[in-house]
Write a protein that holds these residues in place. Structure first.
Motif, mmCIF file in Angstrom:
data_model
loop_
_atom_site.group_PDB
_atom_site.id
_atom_site.type_symbol
_atom_site.label_atom_id
_atom_site.label_comp_id
_atom_site.label_asym_id
_atom_site.label_seq_id
_atom_site.Cartn_x
_atom_site.Cartn_y
_atom_site.Cartn_z
ATOM 1 N N VAL A 193 102.651 -2.056 77.861
ATOM 2 C CA VAL A 193 101.485 -2.622 77.173
ATOM 3 C C VAL A 193 100.613 -1.498 76.622
ATOM 4 O O VAL A 193 100.169 -1.539 75.455
ATOM 5 N N ASP A 194 100.341 -0.491 77.437
ATOM 6 C CA ASP A 194 99.500 0.630 76.993
ATOM 7 C C ASP A 194 100.136 1.353 75.811
ATOM 8 O O ASP A 194 99.445 1.734 74.848
ATOM 9 N N ALA A 195 101.455 1.547 75.857
ATOM 10 C CA ALA A 195 102.142 2.266 74.776
ATOM 11 C C ALA A 195 102.096 1.484 73.480
ATOM 12 O O ALA A 195 101.859 2.050 72.397
ATOM 13 N N LYS A 227 98.534 1.455 72.009
ATOM 14 C CA LYS A 227 98.225 2.742 71.398
ATOM 15 C C LYS A 227 98.872 2.873 70.026
ATOM 16 O O LYS A 227 98.282 3.407 69.079
ATOM 17 N N ALA A 228 100.086 2.358 69.894
ATOM 18 C CA ALA A 228 100.828 2.486 68.632
ATOM 19 C C ALA A 228 100.325 1.529 67.558
ATOM 20 O O ALA A 228 100.408 1.839 66.369
ATOM 21 N N PRO A 251 96.884 -10.752 75.146
ATOM 22 C CA PRO A 251 95.698 -10.409 74.349
ATOM 23 C C PRO A 251 96.047 -9.846 72.970
ATOM 24 O O PRO A 251 95.382 -10.166 71.971
ATOM 25 N N MET A 252 97.093 -9.019 72.903
ATOM 26 C CA MET A 252 97.481 -8.424 71.620
ATOM 27 C C MET A 252 98.110 -9.459 70.691
ATOM 28 O O MET A 252 97.889 -9.432 69.478
ATOM 29 N N VAL A 253 98.918 -10.366 71.249
ATOM 30 C CA VAL A 253 99.546 -11.398 70.428
ATOM 31 C C VAL A 253 98.487 -12.379 69.908
ATOM 32 O O VAL A 253 98.515 -12.771 68.735
ATOM 33 N N ILE A 254 97.550 -12.746 70.749
ATOM 34 C CA ILE A 254 96.475 -13.651 70.324
ATOM 35 C C ILE A 254 95.597 -12.980 69.274
ATOM 36 O O ILE A 254 95.192 -13.615 68.290
#
Length: 237
Positions: A27-29, A32-33, A81-84
């Motif tokens: 998730v962190d990687a 960041k990208a 959270p990123m997909v939403i």
């Protein structure tokens, strides 16, 4: 993954989906990208399994569910959270096995159906946020999912020991069943995923047949006959 390592637009990450620390690191990687968004999360990881129900090792089946059910759920929660944020898509690769009661595949089928039910429920729950959920109900496709049964054996006291060879052959894919080429499957599936529609895509050899049976009023006797054919069950009588 070695076939992808030289592609310029691919970043490979170590990810055992049953390892919470590796999930967090992935998730962190990705965050960041991408700056904190993710358009598509495709839950493709899974593990095949063949064993008569009465011979099952409960701990092995718990490990199976960790890989096929709880792992994908953990990854989905972690990346949500990123997909939403992207109003993106969750994708789950499920199986037509989840719609049958084929002998020797009971716990595997249960795991694939379980994650599909979870995904289908998620579809309703994230719809208000503009997020789609797609389930790829996969038929017979050439993959590495039947390459780790060379040493398949049953317990010595198994009721099914005398047809061990038949069960082992089915586990290894030596069952005479045709399987769709991997690239053909992947091309069609990705084309569908990028449409960002919710619901089920039935794809792969026999997928449409299973869909028809599942959505039709087919007598139980016919369902059972199709499920048992070629499994060696009749020879036990």
């Amino acid at each position: 993954m070695s076939e992808l390592k030289d592609l310029g637009n691919v970043t490979l990450l170590t990810l055992d989906i049953t390892d919470s620390e590796q999930v967090r690191e992935a998730v962190d990687a990705v965050a960041k990208a991408t700056g904190g968004t993710l358009d598509y999360l495709i839950n493709n990881a899974g593990h095949n399994h063949f064993r008569p129900i009465l011979d099952e090792n409960i701990q092995e089946t718990k490990d199976l569910f960790n890989t096929n059910v709880w792992g994908p759920l953990a990854v989905t929660q972690a990346f949500s959270p990123m997909v939403i944020q992207a109003k993106g898509s969750f994708v789950f690769v499920t199986s037509i096995a989840g719609y049958g009661n084929t002998p020797w595949m009971g716990t595997y089928s249960a795991s694939k159906r379980s994650i599909e039910i979870i995904a289908d429920t998620l579809r309703h729950e994230v719809q208000p946020f503009g997020v789609s959920v797609k389930m790829i109900v996969t038929g017979a496709v050439i993959s590495k999912g039947q390459t780790y049964f060379d040493d398949f054996t049953l317990p010595e006291n198994s009721l099914y020991k005398r047809i061990e060879g038949t069960i082992a052959a089915r586990a290894r894919g030596e069952d005479g069943i045709t399987r769709m080429p991997t690239a053909d499957y992947a091309t069609a599936v990705i084309d569908d995923i990028t449409k960002r529609t919710s619901g089920k895509l039935w794809y792969g050899d026999y997928a449409q047949d299973v869909k028809y049976v599942w959505t039709s009023q087919v007598p139980q006797e016919m369902l059972d006959a199709g499920a048992i054919q070629g499994t060696g069950v009749y020879s036990l009588k």
